[in-house]
Design a protein around this motif. Structure first.
Motif, mmCIF file in Angstrom:
data_model
loop_
_atom_site.group_PDB
_atom_site.id
_atom_site.type_symbol
_atom_site.label_atom_id
_atom_site.label_comp_id
_atom_site.label_asym_id
_atom_site.label_seq_id
_atom_site.Cartn_x
_atom_site.Cartn_y
_atom_site.Cartn_z
ATOM 1 N N UNK A 1 0.924 -1.250 0.008
ATOM 2 C CA UNK A 1 -0.225 0.234 0.061
ATOM 3 C C UNK A 1 0.863 0.994 0.161
ATOM 4 N N UNK A 2 1.891 1.417 0.560
ATOM 5 C CA UNK A 2 2.558 2.185 0.720
ATOM 6 C C UNK A 2 3.713 2.861 -0.559
ATOM 7 N N UNK B 1 2.266 2.723 -3.896
ATOM 8 C CA UNK B 1 1.808 2.032 -5.104
ATOM 9 C C UNK B 1 1.916 2.121 -6.450
ATOM 10 N N UNK B 2 2.933 2.579 -6.651
ATOM 11 C CA UNK B 2 4.589 2.778 -8.357
ATOM 12 C C UNK B 2 5.240 1.528 -7.664
ATOM 13 N N UNK B 3 6.165 2.032 -6.473
ATOM 14 C CA UNK B 3 7.495 1.191 -7.336
ATOM 15 C C UNK B 3 7.531 -0.293 -6.796
ATOM 16 N N UNK B 4 6.268 -0.688 -5.761
ATOM 17 C CA UNK B 4 6.132 -1.684 -4.840
ATOM 18 C C UNK B 4 5.179 -2.268 -5.014
ATOM 19 N N UNK C 1 7.130 4.688 6.222
ATOM 20 C CA UNK C 1 8.302 3.855 4.737
ATOM 21 C C UNK C 1 8.199 2.427 5.998
ATOM 22 N N UNK C 2 8.823 1.894 5.111
ATOM 23 C CA UNK C 2 9.696 0.113 6.068
ATOM 24 C C UNK C 2 10.672 0.475 6.866
ATOM 25 N N UNK D 1 -2.708 9.878 5.840
ATOM 26 C CA UNK D 1 -2.361 7.854 5.475
ATOM 27 C C UNK D 1 -2.984 7.780 4.696
ATOM 28 N N UNK D 2 -2.728 6.323 3.869
ATOM 29 C CA UNK D 2 -2.260 5.672 2.998
ATOM 30 C C UNK D 2 -3.987 5.215 3.140
ATOM 31 N N UNK D 3 -4.639 4.742 3.690
ATOM 32 C CA UNK D 3 -5.781 3.943 3.622
ATOM 33 C C UNK D 3 -6.274 4.592 5.677
ATOM 34 N N UNK D 4 -7.777 3.984 5.461
ATOM 35 C CA UNK D 4 -8.549 4.344 6.886
ATOM 36 C C UNK D 4 -8.038 3.210 7.445
ATOM 37 N N UNK D 5 -7.390 1.844 7.233
ATOM 38 C CA UNK D 5 -7.161 0.856 8.260
ATOM 39 C C UNK D 5 -6.015 1.003 8.656
#
Ligand code: NAP
Length: 525
Positions: free
Chosen positions: A157-158, A160-163, A300-301, A334-338
Protein backbone atom coordinates in the motif's frame (compact mmCIF):
# COMPACT_ATOMS: atom_id res chain seq x y z
CA UNK A 1 -6.70 5.12 -20.79
CA UNK A 2 -10.04 4.29 -19.15
CA UNK A 3 -10.29 2.50 -15.83
CA UNK A 4 -12.95 -0.19 -16.24
CA UNK A 5 -12.78 -2.14 -12.97
CA UNK A 6 -11.93 -5.35 -14.81
CA UNK A 7 -9.29 -7.95 -14.07
CA UNK A 8 -6.60 -8.62 -16.64
CA UNK A 9 -6.15 -12.31 -17.32
CA UNK A 10 -3.60 -12.86 -20.03
CA UNK A 11 -4.78 -10.72 -22.95
CA UNK A 12 -8.43 -10.70 -21.75
CA UNK A 13 -10.27 -8.14 -19.62
CA UNK A 14 -12.53 -10.02 -17.23
CA UNK A 15 -15.40 -8.77 -15.08
CA UNK A 16 -15.43 -10.56 -11.74
CA UNK A 17 -18.66 -11.99 -10.40
CA UNK A 18 -17.84 -12.17 -6.69
CA UNK A 19 -18.91 -8.65 -5.72
CA UNK A 20 -17.50 -5.17 -6.09
CA UNK A 21 -15.10 -2.87 -4.30
CA UNK A 22 -14.25 0.79 -4.62
CA UNK A 23 -11.15 2.79 -3.89
CA UNK A 24 -11.31 5.32 -1.03
CA UNK A 25 -9.72 8.73 -1.11
CA UNK A 26 -8.09 8.84 2.35
CA UNK A 27 -8.00 12.66 2.31
CA UNK A 28 -11.81 12.83 2.26
CA UNK A 29 -12.89 9.27 3.12
CA UNK A 30 -15.01 9.36 -0.04
CA UNK A 31 -15.33 6.41 -2.38
CA UNK A 32 -13.91 6.81 -5.88
CA UNK A 33 -15.42 5.16 -8.96
CA UNK A 34 -15.59 2.96 -10.86
CA UNK A 35 -16.67 -0.27 -9.19
CA UNK A 36 -13.98 -2.94 -9.34
CA UNK A 37 -15.40 -6.40 -9.97
CA UNK A 38 -13.97 -8.93 -7.57
CA UNK A 39 -12.78 -12.30 -8.86
CA UNK A 40 -12.60 -15.71 -7.24
CA UNK A 41 -11.00 -19.13 -7.49
CA UNK A 42 -12.00 -19.55 -11.16
CA UNK A 43 -10.12 -16.42 -12.25
CA UNK A 44 -7.11 -17.35 -10.12
CA UNK A 45 -7.05 -20.78 -11.76
CA UNK A 46 -7.31 -19.29 -15.25
CA UNK A 47 -4.48 -16.81 -14.60
CA UNK A 48 -2.21 -19.44 -13.01
CA UNK A 49 -2.87 -21.99 -15.76
CA UNK A 50 -1.98 -19.40 -18.40
CA UNK A 51 1.17 -18.52 -16.42
CA UNK A 52 2.16 -22.17 -16.33
CA UNK A 53 1.61 -22.50 -20.08
CA UNK A 54 3.74 -19.40 -20.70
CA UNK A 55 6.58 -20.41 -18.41
CA UNK A 56 8.75 -22.66 -20.61
CA UNK A 57 8.50 -20.26 -23.54
CA UNK A 58 9.05 -17.08 -21.54
CA UNK A 59 12.00 -18.34 -19.50
CA UNK A 60 13.91 -19.21 -22.66
CA UNK A 61 13.38 -15.83 -24.34
CA UNK A 62 16.74 -14.24 -25.13
CA UNK A 63 18.25 -11.68 -22.73
CA UNK A 64 17.63 -9.03 -25.39
CA UNK A 65 13.95 -9.95 -25.74
CA UNK A 66 13.40 -9.87 -21.98
CA UNK A 67 15.28 -6.60 -21.57
CA UNK A 68 13.19 -5.01 -24.32
CA UNK A 69 10.01 -6.23 -22.62
CA UNK A 70 11.06 -4.58 -19.34
CA UNK A 71 11.92 -1.36 -21.18
CA UNK A 72 8.59 -1.42 -23.02
CA UNK A 73 6.80 -1.52 -19.64
CA UNK A 74 8.93 1.37 -18.35
CA UNK A 75 8.13 3.45 -21.44
CA UNK A 76 4.43 2.59 -21.20
CA UNK A 77 4.29 3.77 -17.58
CA UNK A 78 5.83 7.10 -18.56
CA UNK A 79 3.42 7.40 -21.49
CA UNK A 80 0.46 7.29 -19.07
CA UNK A 81 1.53 10.80 -18.09
CA UNK A 82 -0.29 12.81 -15.42
CA UNK A 83 -3.35 10.51 -15.42
CA UNK A 84 -1.41 7.87 -13.51
CA UNK A 85 -0.09 10.33 -10.95
CA UNK A 86 -3.53 11.90 -10.43
CA UNK A 87 -5.20 8.55 -9.86
CA UNK A 88 -2.43 7.35 -7.52
CA UNK A 89 -2.67 10.62 -5.54
CA UNK A 90 -6.45 10.24 -5.17
CA UNK A 91 -6.17 6.64 -4.03
CA UNK A 92 -3.19 7.01 -1.67
CA UNK A 93 -3.27 10.58 -0.35
CA UNK A 94 0.39 10.85 -1.37
CA UNK A 95 1.50 14.20 -2.81
CA UNK A 96 2.06 14.54 -6.54
CA UNK A 97 5.79 15.30 -6.23
CA UNK A 98 6.36 12.16 -4.16
CA UNK A 99 4.45 10.04 -6.70
CA UNK A 100 6.39 11.52 -9.60
CA UNK A 101 9.59 10.56 -7.79
CA UNK A 102 8.19 7.09 -7.19
CA UNK A 103 7.31 6.73 -10.86
CA UNK A 104 10.94 7.60 -11.69
CA UNK A 105 12.09 4.91 -9.31
CA UNK A 106 9.67 2.36 -10.81
CA UNK A 107 10.86 3.07 -14.33
CA UNK A 108 14.48 3.13 -13.13
CA UNK A 109 14.24 -0.31 -11.54
CA UNK A 110 12.64 -1.82 -14.67
CA UNK A 111 15.54 -0.40 -16.68
CA UNK A 112 18.11 -1.61 -14.14
CA UNK A 113 16.74 -5.13 -14.49
CA UNK A 114 16.95 -4.81 -18.29
CA UNK A 115 20.67 -4.07 -17.83
CA UNK A 116 21.02 -6.98 -15.40
CA UNK A 117 19.41 -9.40 -17.86
CA UNK A 118 21.61 -8.23 -20.73
CA UNK A 119 24.78 -8.63 -18.62
CA UNK A 120 23.73 -12.17 -17.68
CA UNK A 121 25.63 -12.44 -14.38
CA UNK A 122 22.43 -13.62 -12.69
CA UNK A 123 22.76 -16.90 -14.59
CA UNK A 124 25.87 -17.74 -12.49
CA UNK A 125 27.24 -19.72 -15.47
CA UNK A 126 29.81 -22.13 -14.03
CA UNK A 127 31.83 -24.82 -15.82
CA UNK A 128 33.93 -27.58 -14.24
CA UNK A 129 36.03 -29.44 -16.84
CA UNK A 130 35.86 -33.20 -16.99
CA UNK A 131 38.84 -34.94 -15.33
CA UNK A 132 38.80 -38.37 -16.99
CA UNK A 133 42.25 -39.36 -15.65
CA UNK A 134 41.46 -38.58 -12.04
CA UNK A 135 40.55 -41.41 -9.65
CA UNK A 136 37.60 -41.41 -9.53
CA UNK A 137 37.12 -39.57 -12.84
CA UNK A 138 35.19 -36.29 -12.72
CA UNK A 139 32.33 -35.64 -15.14
CA UNK A 140 31.93 -32.49 -17.20
CA UNK A 141 29.72 -30.30 -14.96
CA UNK A 142 28.00 -27.08 -15.99
CA UNK A 143 25.66 -24.93 -13.92
CA UNK A 144 23.29 -22.16 -14.85
CA UNK A 145 20.37 -20.66 -13.00
CA UNK A 146 16.88 -20.94 -14.41
CA UNK A 147 13.65 -19.14 -13.50
CA UNK A 148 11.81 -20.72 -10.56
CA UNK A 149 8.32 -20.63 -12.12
CA UNK A 150 5.22 -18.41 -12.04
CA UNK A 151 5.34 -15.89 -9.16
CA UNK A 152 2.44 -14.43 -7.13
CA UNK A 153 2.99 -10.77 -6.24
CA UNK A 154 1.16 -8.89 -3.47
CA UNK A 155 1.80 -5.17 -3.91
CA UNK A 156 2.36 -2.80 -1.00
CA UNK A 157 0.00 0.00 0.00
CA UNK A 158 2.83 2.41 0.80
CA UNK A 159 4.40 2.37 -2.68
CA UNK A 160 1.48 2.21 -5.14
CA UNK A 161 3.92 2.35 -8.05
CA UNK A 162 7.40 1.19 -6.99
CA UNK A 163 6.21 -1.76 -4.86
CA UNK A 164 3.03 -2.66 -6.64
CA UNK A 165 1.89 -4.03 -10.02
CA UNK A 166 5.08 -3.15 -11.95
CA UNK A 167 7.18 -2.70 -8.82
CA UNK A 168 10.37 -4.32 -7.61
CA UNK A 169 9.00 -7.87 -7.15
CA UNK A 170 7.36 -7.96 -10.58
CA UNK A 171 10.42 -6.46 -12.32
CA UNK A 172 12.76 -8.96 -10.63
CA UNK A 173 10.50 -11.91 -11.46
CA UNK A 174 10.09 -10.86 -15.11
CA UNK A 175 13.85 -10.35 -15.37
CA UNK A 176 14.45 -13.84 -13.97
CA UNK A 177 12.11 -15.33 -16.58
CA UNK A 178 9.05 -15.86 -14.38
CA UNK A 179 5.46 -15.10 -15.37
CA UNK A 180 3.69 -12.99 -12.72
CA UNK A 181 0.17 -13.03 -11.30
CA UNK A 182 -0.51 -9.91 -9.22
CA UNK A 183 -3.20 -9.61 -6.59
CA UNK A 184 -4.11 -5.92 -6.59
CA UNK A 185 -3.80 -3.99 -3.36
CA UNK A 186 -7.34 -2.84 -2.75
CA UNK A 187 -6.11 0.55 -1.55
CA UNK A 188 -5.15 1.50 -5.13
CA UNK A 189 -7.13 -0.61 -7.64
CA UNK A 190 -7.35 2.12 -10.29
CA UNK A 191 -3.59 2.74 -10.24
CA UNK A 192 -3.15 -1.04 -10.45
CA UNK A 193 -5.38 -1.33 -13.50
CA UNK A 194 -3.63 1.51 -15.33
CA UNK A 195 -0.21 -0.05 -14.78
CA UNK A 196 -1.57 -3.56 -15.40
CA UNK A 197 -2.89 -2.50 -18.81
CA UNK A 198 0.57 -1.14 -19.69
CA UNK A 199 2.08 -4.56 -18.91
CA UNK A 200 -0.70 -6.35 -20.80
CA UNK A 201 0.04 -4.18 -23.85
CA UNK A 202 3.80 -4.73 -23.49
CA UNK A 203 3.21 -8.51 -23.49
CA UNK A 204 1.40 -8.17 -26.83
CA UNK A 205 3.86 -5.67 -28.35
CA UNK A 206 6.87 -7.80 -27.42
CA UNK A 207 5.09 -10.97 -28.61
CA UNK A 208 5.42 -12.69 -25.24
CA UNK A 209 3.05 -15.58 -24.41
CA UNK A 210 -0.11 -14.07 -22.94
CA UNK A 211 0.14 -15.86 -19.59
CA UNK A 212 3.29 -13.88 -18.68
CA UNK A 213 1.09 -11.42 -16.77
CA UNK A 214 -2.31 -11.35 -15.06
CA UNK A 215 -3.91 -9.04 -12.53
CA UNK A 216 -6.55 -10.36 -10.14
CA UNK A 217 -8.88 -8.20 -8.06
CA UNK A 218 -10.10 -9.60 -4.77
CA UNK A 219 -9.67 -10.01 -1.05
CA UNK A 220 -6.57 -11.50 0.48
CA UNK A 221 -8.39 -14.15 2.45
CA UNK A 222 -10.04 -15.61 -0.65
CA UNK A 223 -8.21 -14.65 -3.83
CA UNK A 224 -4.82 -14.15 -2.16
CA UNK A 225 -5.02 -17.50 -0.42
CA UNK A 226 -6.18 -19.27 -3.59
CA UNK A 227 -3.29 -17.71 -5.52
CA UNK A 228 -0.60 -18.82 -3.06
CA UNK A 229 -2.18 -22.29 -2.88
CA UNK A 230 -2.35 -22.79 -6.66
CA UNK A 231 0.00 -25.58 -7.80
CA UNK A 232 1.30 -23.51 -10.76
CA UNK A 233 2.68 -20.80 -8.45
CA UNK A 234 6.29 -21.46 -7.40
CA UNK A 235 7.18 -18.38 -5.29
CA UNK A 236 5.51 -15.39 -3.61
CA UNK A 237 6.59 -11.76 -3.22
CA UNK A 238 4.78 -9.74 -0.54
CA UNK A 239 5.14 -6.40 1.24
CA UNK A 240 2.76 -5.47 4.03
CA UNK A 241 1.81 -6.40 7.57
CA UNK A 242 3.43 -9.10 9.65
CA UNK A 243 0.03 -10.72 10.05
CA UNK A 244 -0.53 -10.84 6.27
CA UNK A 245 2.98 -12.11 5.57
CA UNK A 246 2.66 -14.86 8.18
CA UNK A 247 -0.71 -15.94 6.76
CA UNK A 248 0.82 -16.30 3.29
CA UNK A 249 3.82 -18.20 4.70
CA UNK A 250 1.43 -20.63 6.39
CA UNK A 251 -0.59 -21.09 3.19
CA UNK A 252 2.62 -21.72 1.21
CA UNK A 253 3.93 -24.22 3.76
CA UNK A 254 0.65 -26.16 3.81
CA UNK A 255 0.66 -26.81 0.07
CA UNK A 256 1.37 -30.29 -1.27
CA UNK A 257 4.53 -28.67 -2.69
CA UNK A 258 5.64 -25.93 -0.25
CA UNK A 259 7.06 -22.85 -1.97
CA UNK A 260 9.24 -19.91 -0.86
CA UNK A 261 7.51 -16.72 0.33
CA UNK A 262 9.58 -13.54 0.20
CA UNK A 263 7.62 -11.37 2.62
CA UNK A 264 8.80 -7.98 3.78
CA UNK A 265 6.87 -7.27 6.95
CA UNK A 266 7.85 -5.08 9.88
CA UNK A 267 10.92 -3.22 11.05
CA UNK A 268 11.54 -0.40 13.53
CA UNK A 269 14.99 0.51 12.18
CA UNK A 270 17.02 1.35 15.31
CA UNK A 271 19.31 4.37 15.28
CA UNK A 272 22.22 4.36 17.76
CA UNK A 273 23.50 7.73 18.93
CA UNK A 274 27.14 7.16 19.89
CA UNK A 275 28.38 9.50 22.62
CA UNK A 276 30.96 11.63 20.78
CA UNK A 277 28.67 12.26 17.82
CA UNK A 278 25.90 13.16 20.26
CA UNK A 279 28.16 15.55 22.18
CA UNK A 280 29.23 17.23 18.95
CA UNK A 281 25.87 17.64 17.18
CA UNK A 282 22.88 16.53 19.27
CA UNK A 283 20.57 19.28 18.00
CA UNK A 284 21.48 18.77 14.35
CA UNK A 285 20.90 15.02 14.57
CA UNK A 286 17.63 15.64 16.47
CA UNK A 287 16.07 17.77 13.77
CA UNK A 288 17.37 15.66 10.85
CA UNK A 289 15.98 12.56 12.57
CA UNK A 290 12.52 14.18 12.75
CA UNK A 291 12.66 14.97 9.02
CA UNK A 292 13.33 11.28 8.35
CA UNK A 293 10.64 10.17 10.84
CA UNK A 294 7.90 12.31 9.33
CA UNK A 295 8.85 11.93 5.65
CA UNK A 296 5.91 10.40 3.77
CA UNK A 297 3.85 10.51 7.01
CA UNK A 298 6.21 7.91 8.44
CA UNK A 299 4.90 5.29 6.02
CA UNK A 300 8.24 3.92 4.94
CA UNK A 301 9.32 0.44 5.96
CA UNK A 302 12.70 1.98 6.86
CA UNK A 303 11.19 4.62 9.14
CA UNK A 304 13.41 5.23 12.24
CA UNK A 305 11.02 3.97 14.95
CA UNK A 306 13.64 3.47 17.67
CA UNK A 307 16.52 5.66 18.89
CA UNK A 308 19.09 4.49 21.44
CA UNK A 309 21.46 6.83 23.30
CA UNK A 310 23.32 7.24 26.58
CA UNK A 311 21.30 9.09 29.24
CA UNK A 312 22.63 12.56 30.06
CA UNK A 313 22.89 16.13 28.97
CA UNK A 314 23.53 15.41 25.29
CA UNK A 315 20.64 12.97 24.94
CA UNK A 316 18.43 15.63 26.57
CA UNK A 317 19.63 18.13 23.94
CA UNK A 318 18.78 15.62 21.22
CA UNK A 319 15.31 15.11 22.72
CA UNK A 320 14.68 18.84 22.98
CA UNK A 321 15.73 19.46 19.38
CA UNK A 322 13.64 16.55 18.13
CA UNK A 323 10.55 17.62 20.12
CA UNK A 324 10.95 21.18 18.91
CA UNK A 325 11.25 20.09 15.26
CA UNK A 326 8.27 17.77 15.68
CA UNK A 327 6.00 20.56 16.93
CA UNK A 328 6.17 22.20 13.50
CA UNK A 329 5.32 19.06 11.54
CA UNK A 330 1.83 19.04 10.03
CA UNK A 331 -0.37 15.97 10.35
CA UNK A 332 -0.24 14.21 6.97
CA UNK A 333 -2.86 12.00 5.35
CA UNK A 334 -2.17 8.29 5.76
CA UNK A 335 -2.66 5.76 2.99
CA UNK A 336 -5.88 4.11 4.10
CA UNK A 337 -8.47 4.43 6.89
CA UNK A 338 -7.24 1.03 8.15
CA UNK A 339 -3.60 2.11 8.35
CA UNK A 340 -4.69 5.34 10.06
CA UNK A 341 -6.74 3.56 12.69
CA UNK A 342 -3.89 1.06 13.28
CA UNK A 343 -1.56 4.04 13.82
CA UNK A 344 -3.92 5.74 16.29
CA UNK A 345 -4.34 2.47 18.21
CA UNK A 346 -0.59 1.86 18.24
CA UNK A 347 0.14 5.33 19.61
CA UNK A 348 -2.56 4.96 22.28
CA UNK A 349 -1.18 1.59 23.31
CA UNK A 350 2.38 2.93 23.52
CA UNK A 351 1.35 5.94 25.62
CA UNK A 352 -0.37 3.62 28.10
CA UNK A 353 2.77 1.56 28.82
CA UNK A 354 4.14 2.15 32.31
CA UNK A 355 7.57 3.78 32.09
CA UNK A 356 6.95 5.36 28.67
CA UNK A 357 6.43 9.13 28.44
CA UNK A 358 5.18 11.19 25.53
CA UNK A 359 7.99 13.57 24.73
CA UNK A 360 6.47 15.58 21.92
CA UNK A 361 3.87 15.66 19.19
CA UNK A 362 3.39 17.20 15.79
CA UNK A 363 0.51 19.49 14.86
CA UNK A 364 -2.88 17.98 15.63
CA UNK A 365 -4.79 16.08 12.99
CA UNK A 366 -7.73 17.97 11.47
CA UNK A 367 -8.71 15.78 8.54
CA UNK A 368 -9.78 12.18 8.01
CA UNK A 369 -6.83 9.76 8.07
CA UNK A 370 -4.39 12.51 9.18
CA UNK A 371 -1.69 11.31 11.58
CA UNK A 372 -0.20 13.38 14.37
CA UNK A 373 3.50 12.55 14.69
CA UNK A 374 4.50 11.35 18.16
CA UNK A 375 7.77 10.91 20.01
CA UNK A 376 8.02 8.68 23.07
CA UNK A 377 10.81 8.14 25.59
CA UNK A 378 11.70 5.36 27.98
CA UNK A 379 14.73 3.83 29.69
CA UNK A 380 16.58 0.71 28.65
CA UNK A 381 15.35 -1.33 31.64
CA UNK A 382 11.72 -0.71 30.64
CA UNK A 383 12.48 -1.39 26.97
CA UNK A 384 14.23 -4.67 27.75
CA UNK A 385 11.37 -5.79 30.03
CA UNK A 386 8.45 -4.83 27.75
CA UNK A 387 8.22 -6.87 24.54
CA UNK A 388 5.47 -4.77 22.94
CA UNK A 389 7.77 -1.73 22.74
CA UNK A 390 9.46 -3.46 19.81
CA UNK A 391 6.24 -3.73 17.78
CA UNK A 392 6.14 -1.63 14.62
CA UNK A 393 3.78 1.34 14.76
CA UNK A 394 3.42 2.03 11.04
CA UNK A 395 3.51 5.83 10.79
CA UNK A 396 5.35 8.85 12.23
CA UNK A 397 6.02 7.53 15.73
CA UNK A 398 9.35 6.78 17.38
CA UNK A 399 10.65 5.72 20.80
CA UNK A 400 13.85 7.07 22.36
CA UNK A 401 15.57 4.65 24.74
CA UNK A 402 17.99 6.07 27.33
CA UNK A 403 20.77 3.68 28.42
CA UNK A 404 22.82 4.04 31.60
CA UNK A 405 26.07 2.90 29.98
CA UNK A 406 27.60 1.27 26.92
CA UNK A 407 26.86 -2.24 28.23
CA UNK A 408 23.18 -1.40 28.40
CA UNK A 409 23.32 -0.01 24.87
CA UNK A 410 24.84 -3.28 23.69
CA UNK A 411 22.17 -5.22 25.63
CA UNK A 412 19.44 -3.26 23.79
CA UNK A 413 21.12 -4.03 20.44
CA UNK A 414 21.33 -7.72 21.35
CA UNK A 415 17.68 -7.75 22.45
CA UNK A 416 16.37 -6.48 19.10
CA UNK A 417 14.57 -8.67 16.58
CA UNK A 418 15.52 -8.62 12.89
CA UNK A 419 15.50 -5.26 11.12
CA UNK A 420 15.72 -3.88 7.60
CA UNK A 421 18.22 -1.25 8.75
CA UNK A 422 20.33 -0.16 11.72
CA UNK A 423 21.95 3.28 11.87
CA UNK A 424 25.00 4.53 13.74
CA UNK A 425 25.52 8.24 14.36
CA UNK A 426 29.23 8.37 15.14
CA UNK A 427 32.42 10.45 15.19
CA UNK A 428 36.00 9.14 14.97
CA UNK A 429 36.23 8.76 18.76
CA UNK A 430 33.16 6.47 18.65
CA UNK A 431 34.80 3.81 16.47
CA UNK A 432 35.77 1.58 19.41
CA UNK A 433 32.14 1.38 20.56
CA UNK A 434 30.96 0.97 16.98
CA UNK A 435 33.29 -2.04 16.60
CA UNK A 436 31.64 -3.63 19.64
CA UNK A 437 28.12 -3.01 18.31
CA UNK A 438 28.74 -4.03 14.70
CA UNK A 439 28.87 -7.83 15.11
CA UNK A 440 25.45 -7.65 16.77
CA UNK A 441 24.02 -5.23 14.20
CA UNK A 442 25.26 -7.40 11.32
CA UNK A 443 23.31 -10.28 12.82
CA UNK A 444 20.19 -8.12 13.21
CA UNK A 445 19.93 -5.96 10.09
CA UNK A 446 20.12 -6.11 6.29
CA UNK A 447 21.65 -2.62 5.88
CA UNK A 448 23.83 -0.68 8.33
CA UNK A 449 24.20 3.08 7.83
CA UNK A 450 26.70 5.52 9.24
CA UNK A 451 25.74 9.16 9.82
CA UNK A 452 22.69 8.97 7.59
CA UNK A 453 18.98 8.29 7.97
CA UNK A 454 17.38 5.05 6.86
CA UNK A 455 14.49 6.40 4.76
CA UNK A 456 15.40 6.55 1.07
CA UNK A 457 16.45 3.23 -0.44
CA UNK A 458 18.73 3.36 -3.48
CA UNK A 459 17.89 0.90 -6.26
CA UNK A 460 21.35 -0.33 -7.21
CA UNK A 461 23.63 -3.36 -7.34
CA UNK A 462 24.84 -3.33 -3.72
CA UNK A 463 21.54 -2.46 -2.02
CA UNK A 464 20.09 -4.86 0.55
CA UNK A 465 16.48 -4.30 1.55
CA UNK A 466 15.97 -7.35 3.69
CA UNK A 467 16.94 -8.72 7.06
CA UNK A 468 16.18 -11.41 9.63
CA UNK A 469 12.62 -12.12 10.77
CA UNK A 470 10.32 -10.24 11.32
CA UNK A 471 11.80 -7.70 8.90
CA UNK A 472 11.41 -10.38 6.24
CA UNK A 473 10.58 -14.05 6.00
CA UNK A 474 13.94 -14.91 4.42
CA UNK A 475 17.07 -13.04 5.49
CA UNK A 476 19.13 -14.42 2.60
CA UNK A 477 17.71 -12.06 0.03
CA UNK A 478 16.77 -8.48 -0.82
CA UNK A 479 13.58 -7.08 -2.32
CA UNK A 480 15.27 -3.92 -3.67
CA UNK A 481 18.23 -3.73 -6.04
CA UNK A 482 19.75 -5.97 -8.69
CA UNK A 483 20.19 -9.00 -6.39
CA UNK A 484 16.41 -9.20 -5.93
CA UNK A 485 16.43 -11.33 -9.10
CA UNK A 486 18.13 -14.19 -7.17
CA UNK A 487 14.90 -14.89 -5.24
CA UNK A 488 13.27 -16.08 -8.44
CA UNK A 489 16.07 -18.28 -9.78
CA UNK A 490 17.36 -21.74 -8.96
CA UNK A 491 20.50 -23.59 -10.06
CA UNK A 492 20.51 -26.57 -12.42
CA UNK A 493 23.64 -28.65 -13.09
CA UNK A 494 24.14 -30.33 -16.48
CA UNK A 495 26.37 -33.39 -16.21
CA UNK A 496 28.14 -34.86 -19.27
CA UNK A 497 25.76 -33.18 -21.71
CA UNK A 498 26.32 -33.47 -25.44
CA UNK A 499 27.19 -30.02 -26.85
CA UNK A 500 23.99 -29.59 -28.84
CA UNK A 501 21.78 -30.18 -25.78
CA UNK A 502 23.54 -27.65 -23.54
CA UNK A 503 21.81 -24.35 -22.73
CA UNK A 504 23.45 -21.37 -24.45
CA UNK A 505 24.77 -19.86 -21.20
CA UNK A 506 27.10 -22.80 -20.59
CA UNK A 507 28.01 -23.81 -24.14
CA UNK A 508 31.64 -23.94 -25.28
CA UNK A 509 32.69 -20.72 -26.98
CA UNK A 510 30.51 -18.65 -24.61
CA UNK A 511 27.96 -17.50 -27.23
CA UNK A 512 26.31 -15.06 -24.78
CA UNK A 513 29.67 -13.42 -23.93
CA UNK A 514 29.12 -14.01 -20.21
CA UNK A 515 31.66 -13.73 -17.42
CA UNK A 516 31.72 -17.36 -16.26
CA UNK A 517 33.37 -19.31 -13.44
CA UNK A 518 35.58 -21.82 -15.27
CA UNK A 519 37.37 -24.35 -13.08
CA UNK A 520 37.21 -21.83 -10.24
CA UNK A 521 38.36 -18.75 -12.18
CA UNK A 522 36.05 -15.91 -13.24
CA UNK A 523 36.69 -15.36 -16.95
CA UNK A 524 34.92 -14.18 -20.09
CA UNK A 525 35.68 -17.11 -22.39
P1 NAP B 1 -1.65 -5.93 4.58
O1 NAP B 1 -2.91 -5.83 5.34
O2 NAP B 1 -0.68 -6.94 5.04
O3 NAP B 1 -2.05 -6.22 3.06
C1 NAP B 1 -1.08 -6.38 2.04
C2 NAP B 1 -1.64 -7.28 0.95
O4 NAP B 1 -1.69 -8.62 1.43
C3 NAP B 1 -3.05 -6.92 0.54
O5 NAP B 1 -3.21 -7.17 -0.84
C4 NAP B 1 -3.89 -7.89 1.33
O6 NAP B 1 -5.12 -8.16 0.73
C5 NAP B 1 -3.02 -9.12 1.37
N1 NAP B 1 -3.27 -9.91 2.57
C6 NAP B 1 -3.28 -9.46 3.85
N2 NAP B 1 -3.58 -10.48 4.69
C7 NAP B 1 -3.75 -11.58 3.93
C8 NAP B 1 -4.08 -12.93 4.21
N3 NAP B 1 -4.31 -13.34 5.45
N4 NAP B 1 -4.16 -13.80 3.19
C9 NAP B 1 -3.95 -13.39 1.92
N5 NAP B 1 -3.65 -12.11 1.59
C10 NAP B 1 -3.54 -11.21 2.58
O7 NAP B 1 -0.89 -4.56 4.51
P2 NAP B 1 -1.42 -3.09 4.19
O8 NAP B 1 -2.90 -3.08 3.99
O9 NAP B 1 -0.63 -2.57 3.09
O10 NAP B 1 -1.05 -2.29 5.48
C11 NAP B 1 -1.47 -2.70 6.75
C12 NAP B 1 -0.29 -2.69 7.69
O11 NAP B 1 0.84 -3.31 7.09
C13 NAP B 1 0.22 -1.33 8.08
O12 NAP B 1 -0.48 -0.77 9.12
C14 NAP B 1 1.64 -1.65 8.43
O13 NAP B 1 1.72 -2.08 9.75
C15 NAP B 1 2.04 -2.74 7.55
N6 NAP B 1 2.87 -2.33 6.41
C16 NAP B 1 4.19 -2.54 6.49
C17 NAP B 1 4.99 -2.22 5.42
C18 NAP B 1 6.45 -2.46 5.47
O14 NAP B 1 7.11 -2.17 4.49
N7 NAP B 1 7.00 -3.00 6.52
C19 NAP B 1 4.45 -1.67 4.26
C20 NAP B 1 3.08 -1.48 4.20
C21 NAP B 1 2.31 -1.83 5.28
P3 NAP B 1 -6.51 -7.59 1.33
O15 NAP B 1 -6.28 -6.16 1.66
O16 NAP B 1 -7.45 -7.83 0.24
O17 NAP B 1 -6.74 -8.44 2.54
Amino acid sequence: MNITGEMLIGQSSVRGAEGTLRAINPATNEKIGPDFRVGGAAEVDRACTLAQQAFDIYRETTPQQRAEFLEEIANGILALGPALIERAAQESGLPTARLEGERGRTVGQLRLFATVVRAGNHLSATLDSALPDRTPPRSDLRLRKIAIGPVAVFGASNFPLAFSVAGGDTAAAFAAGCPVVVKTHNAHPGTSELVGRVIQQAVATCKMPEGVFSLIIGNGNEVGHALVSHPAIKAVGFTGSRQGGLALMRAAAQRREPIPVYAEMSSINPMFLLPHALAARASQIGSAFVDSLTMGVGQFCTNPGLVIGLAGEHLSQFQEAASHALQAKAAGTMLTPGIHSAYVTGVERMSAVAGVTTLGQGLPAGAPCAAQATLFATDAATFLATGQLEDEIFGPSSLIVACQNEEEMRAVAEHLAGQLTATLQLDNEDHALARKLLPTLERKAGRILVNGYPTGVEVSYAMVHGGPFPATSDSRSTSVGASAIDRFLRPVCYQDFPADLLPTAVQDGNPLGLTRLMDGNLIKL
